[in-house]
Write a protein that holds these residues in place. Structure first.
Motif, mmCIF file in Angstrom:
data_model
loop_
_atom_site.group_PDB
_atom_site.id
_atom_site.type_symbol
_atom_site.label_atom_id
_atom_site.label_comp_id
_atom_site.label_asym_id
_atom_site.label_seq_id
_atom_site.Cartn_x
_atom_site.Cartn_y
_atom_site.Cartn_z
ATOM 1 N N GLY A 201 -2.534 12.010 -2.793
ATOM 2 C CA GLY A 201 -3.944 11.680 -2.956
ATOM 3 C C GLY A 201 -4.413 12.669 -3.113
ATOM 4 N N ARG A 202 -5.909 12.495 -3.726
ATOM 5 C CA ARG A 202 -6.511 13.472 -3.292
ATOM 6 C C ARG A 202 -6.620 14.079 -2.283
ATOM 7 N NH1 ARG A 202 -12.202 13.002 -6.045
ATOM 8 N NH2 ARG A 202 -12.339 10.935 -6.049
ATOM 9 N N ALA A 203 -6.112 14.001 -1.228
ATOM 10 C CA ALA A 203 -6.536 14.553 0.074
ATOM 11 C C ALA A 203 -4.807 15.695 0.246
ATOM 12 C CB ALA A 203 -6.332 13.790 0.985
ATOM 13 N N ALA A 230 -7.534 10.881 -8.703
ATOM 14 C CA ALA A 230 -7.376 11.454 -8.490
ATOM 15 C C ALA A 230 -7.012 13.192 -8.150
ATOM 16 C CB ALA A 230 -8.489 11.271 -7.313
ATOM 17 N N VAL A 243 -0.009 6.796 -10.912
ATOM 18 C CA VAL A 243 0.282 5.609 -10.475
ATOM 19 C C VAL A 243 -1.380 4.715 -10.671
ATOM 20 C CG1 VAL A 243 1.106 3.515 -8.324
ATOM 21 C CG2 VAL A 243 2.194 5.872 -9.645
ATOM 22 N N GLY A 244 -0.681 3.332 -11.618
ATOM 23 C CA GLY A 244 -2.626 2.483 -10.992
ATOM 24 C C GLY A 244 -2.437 1.661 -12.981
ATOM 25 N N THR A 246 -4.608 2.500 -14.876
ATOM 26 C CA THR A 246 -4.264 3.397 -16.307
ATOM 27 C C THR A 246 -2.950 3.865 -16.071
ATOM 28 O OG1 THR A 246 -5.872 4.741 -15.290
ATOM 29 C CG2 THR A 246 -6.933 3.489 -17.116
ATOM 30 N N GLY A 247 -2.461 4.265 -14.753
ATOM 31 C CA GLY A 247 -1.413 5.133 -15.021
ATOM 32 C C GLY A 247 -0.056 3.862 -14.553
ATOM 33 N N GLY A 259 -2.064 10.346 1.852
ATOM 34 C CA GLY A 259 -3.739 10.332 1.224
ATOM 35 C C GLY A 259 -4.668 9.867 0.608
ATOM 36 N N GLN A 265 -7.704 0.539 -8.275
ATOM 37 C CA GLN A 265 -6.948 0.406 -9.587
ATOM 38 C C GLN A 265 -6.000 1.292 -9.051
ATOM 39 O OE1 GLN A 265 -10.299 1.781 -9.145
ATOM 40 N NE2 GLN A 265 -11.646 0.621 -10.128
ATOM 41 N N HIS A 266 -5.315 1.668 -8.073
ATOM 42 C CA HIS A 266 -4.433 2.395 -7.057
ATOM 43 C C HIS A 266 -3.834 0.841 -7.622
ATOM 44 C CE1 HIS A 266 -1.894 5.511 -5.988
ATOM 45 N NE2 HIS A 266 -1.015 4.945 -5.352
ATOM 46 N N ASN A 280 -2.788 7.762 6.778
ATOM 47 C CA ASN A 280 -4.424 8.211 5.965
ATOM 48 C C ASN A 280 -5.110 8.432 6.597
ATOM 49 O OD1 ASN A 280 -7.131 7.658 5.228
ATOM 50 N ND2 ASN A 280 -5.939 7.474 3.385
ATOM 51 N N ASP A 282 -7.817 8.238 7.782
ATOM 52 C CA ASP A 282 -8.872 7.025 8.212
ATOM 53 C C ASP A 282 -8.682 5.589 8.267
ATOM 54 O OD1 ASP A 282 -11.720 5.604 7.496
ATOM 55 O OD2 ASP A 282 -11.592 6.154 5.668
ATOM 56 N N ALA A 285 -9.263 3.006 5.455
ATOM 57 C CA ALA A 285 -9.199 3.081 4.538
ATOM 58 C C ALA A 285 -8.553 1.926 3.615
ATOM 59 C CB ALA A 285 -8.031 4.151 4.158
ATOM 60 N N ALA A 297 -2.629 9.006 10.733
ATOM 61 C CA ALA A 297 -2.547 10.663 10.762
ATOM 62 C C ALA A 297 -2.971 11.437 9.874
ATOM 63 C CB ALA A 297 -1.358 10.753 11.018
ATOM 64 N N LEU A 299 -2.042 13.995 7.464
ATOM 65 C CA LEU A 299 -1.014 13.885 6.100
ATOM 66 C C LEU A 299 0.081 15.533 6.590
ATOM 67 C CD1 LEU A 299 -0.791 15.842 3.404
ATOM 68 C CD2 LEU A 299 -2.727 13.967 3.148
HETATM 69 P P1 FAD Z 1 -10.038 9.234 -1.968
HETATM 70 O O1 FAD Z 1 -10.583 8.343 -2.467
HETATM 71 O O2 FAD Z 1 -10.784 10.716 -2.430
HETATM 72 O O3 FAD Z 1 -8.930 8.829 -1.215
HETATM 73 C C1 FAD Z 1 -8.224 10.252 -0.450
HETATM 74 C C2 FAD Z 1 -7.721 9.923 0.959
HETATM 75 O O4 FAD Z 1 -6.836 10.637 1.646
HETATM 76 C C3 FAD Z 1 -9.112 9.244 1.912
HETATM 77 O O5 FAD Z 1 -8.638 7.763 2.286
HETATM 78 C C4 FAD Z 1 -8.716 9.860 3.121
HETATM 79 O O6 FAD Z 1 -9.336 9.211 3.974
HETATM 80 C C5 FAD Z 1 -8.114 10.481 3.148
HETATM 81 N N1 FAD Z 1 -7.503 11.996 3.511
HETATM 82 C C6 FAD Z 1 -8.347 12.957 3.339
HETATM 83 N N2 FAD Z 1 -7.633 14.148 3.963
HETATM 84 C C7 FAD Z 1 -6.615 13.356 4.942
HETATM 85 C C8 FAD Z 1 -5.385 14.126 5.491
HETATM 86 N N3 FAD Z 1 -5.919 15.552 5.963
HETATM 87 N N4 FAD Z 1 -4.221 13.042 5.867
HETATM 88 C C9 FAD Z 1 -4.620 11.630 5.580
HETATM 89 N N5 FAD Z 1 -5.519 11.341 5.126
HETATM 90 C C10 FAD Z 1 -6.399 12.230 4.226
HETATM 91 N N6 FAD Z 1 -7.166 5.819 -9.924
HETATM 92 C C11 FAD Z 1 -5.658 5.856 -9.337
HETATM 93 O O7 FAD Z 1 -5.237 5.466 -8.309
HETATM 94 N N7 FAD Z 1 -4.389 5.187 -10.597
HETATM 95 C C12 FAD Z 1 -5.466 4.543 -11.703
HETATM 96 O O8 FAD Z 1 -4.837 3.885 -12.497
HETATM 97 C C13 FAD Z 1 -6.326 4.762 -12.317
HETATM 98 N N8 FAD Z 1 -7.526 3.876 -12.806
HETATM 99 C C14 FAD Z 1 -8.836 3.892 -12.675
HETATM 100 C C15 FAD Z 1 -9.372 3.384 -13.937
HETATM 101 C C16 FAD Z 1 -10.517 3.150 -14.027
HETATM 102 C C17 FAD Z 1 -10.829 2.663 -15.520
HETATM 103 C C18 FAD Z 1 -11.327 3.344 -12.797
HETATM 104 C C19 FAD Z 1 -12.139 3.221 -13.511
HETATM 105 C C20 FAD Z 1 -11.054 4.140 -11.695
HETATM 106 C C21 FAD Z 1 -8.937 4.149 -11.850
HETATM 107 N N9 FAD Z 1 -9.266 5.216 -10.674
HETATM 108 C C22 FAD Z 1 -7.518 4.540 -11.108
HETATM 109 C C23 FAD Z 1 -9.947 5.693 -9.440
HETATM 110 C C24 FAD Z 1 -9.739 5.037 -8.925
HETATM 111 O O9 FAD Z 1 -10.920 4.206 -8.912
HETATM 112 C C25 FAD Z 1 -9.357 6.273 -7.360
HETATM 113 O O10 FAD Z 1 -11.418 7.310 -7.736
HETATM 114 C C26 FAD Z 1 -8.769 6.541 -6.855
HETATM 115 O O11 FAD Z 1 -7.404 5.708 -6.802
HETATM 116 C C27 FAD Z 1 -9.220 8.106 -5.673
HETATM 117 O O12 FAD Z 1 -7.482 8.488 -5.903
HETATM 118 P P2 FAD Z 1 -7.052 8.763 -4.141
HETATM 119 O O13 FAD Z 1 -6.777 7.682 -3.632
HETATM 120 O O14 FAD Z 1 -6.055 9.970 -4.449
HETATM 121 O O15 FAD Z 1 -8.955 9.856 -3.632
#
Ligand code: FAD
Length: 310
Positions: A201-203, A230, A243-244, A246-247, A259, A265-266, A280, A282, A285, A297, A299
């Motif tokens: 993920g974004r992390a 993200a 994955v999700g 829209t994936g 992460g 949506q995911h 994760n 958090d 989460a 932990a 990641l």
């Molecule tokens: P974040 O929500 O930013 O989460 C990052 C996580 O990483 C946090 O929980 C944090 O605690 C953790 N983290 C941070 N640093 C560390 C570390 N060092 N070690 C461990 N953990 C850590 N999303 C999808 O994935 N797929 C889709 O198909 C999809 N379709 C969407 C469609 C629509 C219409 C909309 C509005 C949104 C869609 N989304 C989709 C987006 C979705 O809402 C989220 O924004 C997205 O999934 C967040 O991605 P993320 O979990 O990587 O990021």
């Protein structure tokens, strides 16, 4: 009652999503035929004839069908549609491009993304990003259906011995033309067919870190790599790994989310995975609400440690 499955293929082999679609077609209750529309597609037709449960393969070959253009493929389906009570395609980019054209021309409602066949006219499909399941009944004479692959086991690729029958190929509709195809070269399993997926993920923070941290774990597990939206939007991972909702919709034996927060949506794309492992930092989460194993932990410590211990 006879169902027609629109095969997804590359003129040589049949794609796995077709096997799941055959299972859904068999559940509708009648005979199952498979349409292989292509050019030089005899090998794909032979492969389709081996699929367990298939009664007949219709092979339509012609230049207009070579590259799977949706306009021409829909016309080919329509040319034989009168023989069928059900027309099914996988809910893939290709199937979702063809089935609505067929439904519109037949003036019937399309039934999208089914996950269960209740009876020949009643189906289940997820709505609200998988948070509710709708049971839908169709009174249309022909049911045009797209099938979510993760909802049905794949039919056995061998064991069948269907006859292959040739059908006249349609002419080019002239509405679109094939310009080119850029196929991603990847030694890893295809995301929607993989038994194990590790997703980041974004992390991860950058494309370099995404590769550096996720690739060794994927290599050790022989896994496909996935990503949250993200991570894709930030450019850490290519678009086709998303994955999700829209994936891609996946349901592997093992899904490792590192992460990834677990936005609905995911979750809509992976919560049917058999075993879910979440890493994760958090503990609140939302991904932990669907995880079978949760590791609170960092990641950047946990993933390399996992890879080294495997
Ligand atoms: P974040 O929500 O930013 O989460 C990052 C996580 O990483 C946090 O929980 C944090 O605690 C953790 N983290 C941070 N640093 C560390 C570390 N060092 N070690 C461990 N953990 C850590 N999303 C999808 O994935 N797929 C889709 O198909 C999809 N379709 C969407 C469609 C629509 C219409 C909309 C509005 C949104 C869609 N989304 C989709 C987006 C979705 O809402 C989220 O924004 C997205 O999934 C967040 O991605 P993320 O979990 O990587 O990021």
């Amino acid at each position: 009652m006879t169902a027609l499955v629109i095969a997804e293929h590359d003129n040589q082999t049949i794609k796995t999503a077709t096997l799941n679609t055959v299972t859904a077609a068999l559940a509708c209750g009648g005979d199952v035929h498979v349409l292989v529309a292509g050019e030089g597609a005899a090998a794909a037709a032979q492969a389709a004839a081996q699929i367990a449960g298939v009664a007949k393969v219709i092979l339509a070959e012609g230049p207009a069908l070579k590259d799977g253009l949706a306009e021409n493929l829909a016309a080919q389906v329509l040319a034989i549609a009168g023989n069928y009570s059900h027309i099914l395609a996988p809910a893939t980019a290709s199937g979702k491009n063809v089935a609505p054209r067929v439904a519109a021309k037949l003036d019937v409602a399309q039934i999208s993304d089914i996950t269960k066949v209740v009876s020949a006219d009643t189906f289940e499909r997820p709505i609200y990003a998988g948070n509710a399941i709708a049971t839908v009944q169709s009174t249309d004479a022909t049911k045009v259906i797209t099938v979510r692959g993760t909802g049905f086991d794949a039919a056995a690729a061998t064991g069948g011995s269907a006859a292959v029958e040739n059908a006249a190929a349609v002419a080019d509709s002239g509405k679109s033309s094939f310009v080119g195809r850029e196929v991603t070269k990847n030694d890893r399993p295809e995301l929607t067919a993989a038994k194990i997926i590790v997703s980041g993920g974004r992390a991860l923070g950058s494309a370099e870190k995404f590769n550096e941290v996720m690739t060794p774990l994927a290599d050790k597990l022989g896994a496909a790599i996935g990503a949250s939206r993200a991570a894709v939007d930030a450019g850490y991972a290519p678009n086709d790994l998303q994955v999700g909702q829209t994936g891609k919709i996946v349901a592997p034996q093992l899904y490792v989310a590192a992460g990834i927060s677990g936005a609905i949506q995911h979750l809509a794309g992976m919560k049917d995975s058999k075993v879910i492992v979440a890493i994760n930092k958090d503990e609140e989460a939302p991904i932990f609400s669907v995880a079978d194993y949760g590791l609170v932990a960092d990641l950047f410590d946990a993933v390399p440690e996992m890879a080294s211990k495997l």
